[in-house]
Design a protein around this motif. Structure first.
Motif, short mmCIF file in Angstrom:
data_model
loop_
_atom_site.label_atom_id
_atom_site.label_comp_id
_atom_site.label_asym_id
_atom_site.label_seq_id
_atom_site.Cartn_x
_atom_site.Cartn_y
_atom_site.Cartn_z
N GLY A 1 2.22 13.53 6.58
CA GLY A 1 3.37 12.71 6.25
C GLY A 1 3.92 11.95 7.44
O GLY A 1 4.24 10.76 7.35
N SER A 2 4.03 12.61 8.59
CA SER A 2 4.57 11.92 9.77
C SER A 2 3.63 10.84 10.25
O SER A 2 4.07 9.75 10.66
N MET A 3 2.32 11.09 10.22
CA MET A 3 1.38 10.05 10.60
C MET A 3 1.45 8.86 9.65
O MET A 3 1.38 7.70 10.07
N ASP A 4 1.58 9.15 8.35
CA ASP A 4 1.71 8.06 7.39
C ASP A 4 2.91 7.18 7.73
O ASP A 4 2.85 5.94 7.65
N LEU A 5 4.01 7.81 8.12
CA LEU A 5 5.22 7.04 8.42
C LEU A 5 5.10 6.28 9.73
O LEU A 5 5.69 5.21 9.89
N THR A 6 4.29 6.78 10.68
CA THR A 6 4.03 5.97 11.87
C THR A 6 3.27 4.71 11.50
O THR A 6 3.49 3.65 12.08
N ALA A 7 2.35 4.83 10.53
CA ALA A 7 1.61 3.65 10.09
C ALA A 7 2.53 2.64 9.42
O ALA A 7 2.37 1.43 9.59
N ILE A 8 3.50 3.14 8.66
CA ILE A 8 4.48 2.23 8.05
C ILE A 8 5.31 1.55 9.13
O ILE A 8 5.54 0.34 9.10
N ALA A 9 5.77 2.32 10.10
CA ALA A 9 6.59 1.75 11.18
C ALA A 9 5.84 0.68 11.95
O ALA A 9 6.44 -0.27 12.48
N GLN A 10 4.51 0.79 12.01
CA GLN A 10 3.70 -0.18 12.73
C GLN A 10 3.19 -1.32 11.84
O GLN A 10 2.41 -2.16 12.29
N GLY A 11 3.62 -1.34 10.57
CA GLY A 11 3.24 -2.42 9.67
C GLY A 11 1.85 -2.30 9.10
O GLY A 11 1.31 -3.27 8.55
N GLN A 12 1.25 -1.11 9.15
CA GLN A 12 -0.11 -0.91 8.64
C GLN A 12 -0.12 -0.49 7.18
O GLN A 12 -1.09 -0.74 6.47
N MET B 1 -4.14 8.60 0.41
CA MET B 1 -3.65 9.96 0.59
C MET B 1 -4.39 10.52 1.81
O MET B 1 -5.56 10.90 1.72
N LEU B 2 -3.71 10.57 2.96
CA LEU B 2 -4.35 10.80 4.24
C LEU B 2 -4.08 12.17 4.83
O LEU B 2 -4.81 12.62 5.71
N GLY B 3 -3.02 12.86 4.40
CA GLY B 3 -2.87 14.26 4.77
C GLY B 3 -1.89 14.59 5.87
O GLY B 3 -1.82 15.74 6.29
N GLU C 1 2.91 0.24 3.72
CA GLU C 1 4.23 -0.28 3.33
C GLU C 1 5.22 0.77 2.84
O GLU C 1 6.41 0.67 3.11
N VAL C 2 4.76 1.78 2.09
CA VAL C 2 5.74 2.70 1.50
C VAL C 2 5.11 4.06 1.28
O VAL C 2 3.93 4.19 0.95
N SER C 3 5.92 5.10 1.48
CA SER C 3 5.52 6.48 1.25
C SER C 3 6.38 7.07 0.16
O SER C 3 7.59 6.84 0.11
N CYS C 4 5.76 7.88 -0.71
CA CYS C 4 6.49 8.54 -1.79
C CYS C 4 5.92 9.94 -1.97
O CYS C 4 4.75 10.10 -2.32
N GLN C 5 6.74 10.95 -1.71
CA GLN C 5 6.36 12.35 -1.90
C GLN C 5 7.54 13.12 -2.46
O GLN C 5 8.69 12.72 -2.28
N HIS C 6 7.24 14.23 -3.11
CA HIS C 6 8.33 15.06 -3.62
C HIS C 6 8.39 16.39 -2.88
O HIS C 6 7.41 16.84 -2.28
N SER C 7 9.57 17.00 -2.89
CA SER C 7 9.81 18.32 -2.30
C SER C 7 9.39 18.37 -0.84
O SER C 7 8.72 19.30 -0.39
N CYS D 1 0.86 -1.18 0.00
CA CYS D 1 0.00 0.00 0.00
C CYS D 1 0.89 1.23 0.00
O CYS D 1 1.75 1.39 0.88
N LEU D 2 0.69 2.09 -0.96
CA LEU D 2 1.45 3.33 -1.10
C LEU D 2 0.67 4.48 -0.48
O LEU D 2 -0.53 4.63 -0.71
N THR D 3 1.35 5.31 0.30
CA THR D 3 0.75 6.54 0.80
C THR D 3 1.54 7.73 0.26
O THR D 3 2.76 7.67 0.10
N THR D 4 0.82 8.82 -0.03
CA THR D 4 1.46 9.98 -0.65
C THR D 4 0.71 11.25 -0.29
O THR D 4 -0.31 11.21 0.41
N TYR D 5 1.20 12.36 -0.79
CA TYR D 5 0.51 13.65 -0.69
C TYR D 5 0.88 14.42 -1.94
O TYR D 5 1.91 15.10 -1.98
#
Length: 259
Positions: free
Chosen positions: A191-202, A187-189, A204-210, A157-161
């Motif tokens: 970035g830090s929360m998205d990465l906490t979800a990745i750290a908890q295994g919920q 796309m949840l809004g 898998e990967v985040s991709c954003q630019h700038s 599952c990819l998360t982004t903004y």
């Protein structure tokens, strides 16, 4: 520079206190009602709570880490003599925060030169605190998290903004090459929360630019603390930040670079 384990643990305790205090202050202020103003766009906003929470963190850092530099999203900037920098995001996901959504947090990272030492993220709605870094196994409310289970991009599952104005240009094309290879997209809004979800295994990967340091470093530290990967790569004229399980991160970077 190598940081002694005892000193790193002390910094982690301070980081935990700072994000917890900032997050709880912001939550109380939201309950009382806060004014919101636009920064660069309708989706880039700041509230009184952002400013008050950042001021709270800065005041304590000046007192407890007087030799360290500070870089805050809302303008706090302070030079230091130690080579270390605290990177503050008092409310990450301010649009969500201002609109009554719960996917927001307070976040902080500590760097030593180019080295990322640790990150701490506090989610006030669930009263969840994550702390970790490359040399500091990530914990959730004091309990160690499991190491990440690697998986290919096609099962991730990819998360982004990604703002809509970028959909029709080279940046959108590059992102499209990534999105077409994943299992699903969110796309949840925050970035830090998205990465906490990745750290908890919920997720898998985040991709954003700038991505600015305050949106990238706190969560990246948490992912690194559970065996994940964090890479930066250039494509379509911008720099991308890619964080998550190692195989998916490698595949995202390859897709971004493909013509």
């Amino acid at each position: 520079m190598t940081t002694a384990p005892e000193a790193l643990a002390d910094d982690a305790r301070l980081a935990a206190d700072l994000v917890r205090e900032a997050g709880r202050l912001a939550l109380r202020m939201r309950a009382d009602g806060v004014e919101t103003r636009t920064k660069s766009s309708i989706s880039d906003v700041v509230t009184e709570a952002d400013l008050a929470a950042e001021a709270l963190v800065l005041e304590r850092l000046v007192r407890e880490r007087p030799d360290d530099a500070v870089l805050g999203e809302e303008g706090s900037s302070r030079d230091g003599a130690s080579g270390r920098t605290w990177v503050i995001d008092p409310v990450d996901g301010t649009y969500n925060f201002a609109h009554g959504l719960t996917w927001w947090c307070s976040a902080i990272a500590l760097t030593d030169g180019d080295a990322l030492l640790l990150g701490a993220v506090y989610h006030p709605h669930d009263d969840v605190l994550l702390v970790g870094g490359p040399g500091l196994p990530t914990t959730r409310n004091g309990e160690p998290l499991a190491r990440l289970e690697d998986r290919p991009l096609g099962e991730s599952c990819l998360t982004t903004y990604l703002h809509p104005p970028f959909y029709g240009d080279a940046v959108g094309d590059a992102f499209g090459r990534v999105a077409s290879r994943v299992a699903t997209l969110r796309m949840l809004g925050s970035g830090s929360m998205d990465l906490t979800a990745i750290a908890q295994g919920q997720l898998e990967v985040s991709c954003q630019h700038s991505v600015p340091p305050w949106d990238r470093l706190p969560g990246a530290a948490l992912v690194l603390g559970v065996g994940g990967s964090h890479r930066r790569t250039s494509a379509a004229g911008v720099e991308w930040s890619v964080t998550g399980v190692p195989s998916a991160v490698d595949a995202v970077c390859a897709a971004l670079a493909a013509d």
